[in-house]
Design an enzyme around this catalytic site. Sequence first.
Site, PDB file in Angstrom:
ATOM      1  N   ASP A 187     -28.294  33.374  -0.767  1.00 30.65           N
ATOM      2  CA  ASP A 187     -26.935  33.126  -1.184  1.00 30.65           C
ATOM      3  C   ASP A 187     -25.962  34.077  -0.498  1.00 30.65           C
ATOM      4  OD1 ASP A 187     -25.627  31.198  -2.561  1.00 30.65           O
ATOM      5  OD2 ASP A 187     -25.115  32.520  -4.222  1.00 30.65           O
ATOM      6  N   ASP A 232     -21.645  24.255   7.503  1.00 29.04           N
ATOM      7  CA  ASP A 232     -22.485  23.147   7.115  1.00 29.04           C
ATOM      8  C   ASP A 232     -21.711  22.299   6.125  1.00 29.04           C
ATOM      9  OD1 ASP A 232     -24.698  21.690   5.837  1.00 29.04           O
ATOM     10  OD2 ASP A 232     -25.883  23.026   7.123  1.00 29.04           O
ATOM     11  N   ASP A 292     -22.123  29.845  10.738  1.00 28.70           N
ATOM     12  CA  ASP A 292     -22.842  28.611  10.467  1.00 28.70           C
ATOM     13  C   ASP A 292     -22.008  27.799   9.479  1.00 28.70           C
ATOM     14  OD1 ASP A 292     -24.513  26.644   9.589  1.00 28.70           O
ATOM     15  OD2 ASP A 292     -26.189  27.954   9.096  1.00 28.70           O
TER      16      ASP A 292
END
Lengths: 397, 344
Positions: free
Chosen positions: A304, A103, A101
């Site tokens: 996190d 971002d 992922d």
Amino acid sequence: MPENDASLQKTLDFLRTQFREYYENNPIELPDRFGRREFAFVLFGGKGMIRHLAFPKKTDFTAFLIDRAPMHAYYSSAYYKKPDASTMQEKQWMGAELIFDLDSDHLPNAEKLSYAESLDLVKKEFKKLVEEFLLGDFGFNEKYLDLYFSGGRGYHAHVKDPNVFDFDSNERREIVDYITGRNLQDAIVFKEHVTGKKEYHGRSFASGKSLIMPSPDEAGWKGRISRGVIELVDEIARSSDPIKKLEEYGVKQTDAEKLIQDLSEDRVKRIREGLLDQSKTIRRFFLNSALRKTAVSLAKGETDEPVTCDVKRLIRLPGSLHGKTGFQVKKLTLDELKEFNPLNDTVVLSDEPIKVTLRQPFTITMNKETFSLTEGETEVPTYLAVFLLGRKIAVLF
Amino acid sequence: MTELAVLAKYPFLNDTKEYIKSIGLSVEELLSHPLYERARTIGIERLDNALKNTDVGDSCVVTDSDCMMVVLSYPIARMVAVCVGDTYFKKRYALGEAYCAYRNLLDESSLFLLDAAKELGLHAGSIEEKQQIRLYFKDYLRFAPTHYKEWNMTNRTIDRGFVTVSQKDLARIILEVLRKRINDELDARECDPLAIRMFSEDIKRFQNIVSMQKKKMEAAPVGKLSVEKLPPCMKYILAAIQAGENVPHMGRFALVAFLHSLKLSPNEILKLFSTAPDYEEDKTRYQVEHISGKTSSTEYKSPGCDKMRTYGICPQEKIDELCRRVHHPASYYSAKWRQEKEKT
């Protein structure tokens, strides 16, 4: 005009209607192992996420999308014996794809960039992940790689190689560490090389040492760091204001001045040939900067912890709409990625004009048209209205 | 057919199994016939050595008959290990066999190593012009001791899915494969009633040694720490470390931070780790002192249940009622103390 509950309700109703229309006219392609996946949705105006859903039949699924017209749609990267059980234990994990992922939020300096600029930056990062790491170092077959634009601020890669399905969280973390260049030891990259020898009483001692960089075409991190260093040196050498360039890399002004002094033409030539000098600061600087340049920044989950390590992650459903932009979560081939511009290529809603009220001036190029909007009421195509409302830049009265 | 002496060194190879089959012995003959008395003695030696030295040891093999006895001692040792019926004991024995194989493999040719690796299901090949070995990254991730920095994939060359490893590295990885395989095999076996009868004294002796060691571990003067009251996650990590298993870095970290939060001194923590077979006092001391803030600016906090779960070190199948009510391993521990106080 003050914003109130009525305008909020109106906004939600409008968005829901647009999404419903999309789902009515665009049947979503179902993920493979459909019946083994958990599905989850966030509804317009709903509180939290509806989870632990499974759809035994395709028709049930399509009906659900049209009926509820969700703001966000997710499915599990994992597959389970009982995907609709409410606890992980009861679900009985069978395996999971490997998910990456990316971002724009997680890129350095992202907050200073516009939406379009940050999308561009994250795309570069994504290409690096796919070409250098997934196809290159890890050697995954392209047929096992599914690439998606997330509909928001990033990209997703799903690795569907059956070899990765049973990776546990630790094994996935090891892959993340590799891709982010964690724990890279500089002694492994830069090797000391004796350049001169002196003899005293019949024994020889090293009189000069130099650091040798691996050849840029070496596999793995060794070659990658060398390529990064050469790119960096070229960049500094070409730059009209090299000191400023170095400062962008986080070098203090005084250090930058010293470094530039040291980087004579001759030095630059030597570095291109793979010879770095002994100075510890220079070595540190090059290793760290080249590492930052060539490693991939991955998005972190709520804890996190990179999303990749999670073996039961929910991810956006390909083909669905992103509730904050109205963009489609779109599947891409590696070739398509090169030319892909999310602001043009994922616009799927209608261009019917509609009046919205902007809270602030806003400029964006979308669907190949540039809109320079001022504060207050204005008429825009539906797809832009959804984007502005979803991102809370505008409201509906 | 591979030489008998080689079979004796690597009794887990398919060739060895074939050889044993070809002799056509029944379990009864193996366990009771006077002809195999020596094999039985060596079998027990294997177990003793594994417990004492983390290495089942090499027996003297000169003649073919020596070799045969050593080969046969392997299934005997396994049968006895199963009958001792203790997880810790089985783990120690599996490690002992694996370590012995590792030691011997270090002297073998790369061709032999590669064959052994393939037989154990590893996807390994050689790059001939460079005399290097390539291992599929999945096998590497699964079996390499990646909790050491130099074993991190980042510090290795990986190309098109294959990690370059040295012969020594491959032997180390084979050690891990064997340890796991033998351990799984022992876990899956049932105890043979005849083996209990024939080795009842040795079995009892081993059980005693194990329970003594366990008592020693529990009673080890580690401050006021009560091992019984540890939450399942910490118990599990501690047991794994003491049995010499590969515990991921996060697991080691969590345990040290947790013990530190219970006010155990670095020395006391080290004492707990010292029974691990790959224990290195200097390295461990450095790490423990770093985590406890003695040699670093941060004193690390022990991770909570959420984090433990994310890192995959909360043993889901072992959690109990109390686990469900707390959010931090430390609260579990103090709740246990409270429960005991209330009882008395």
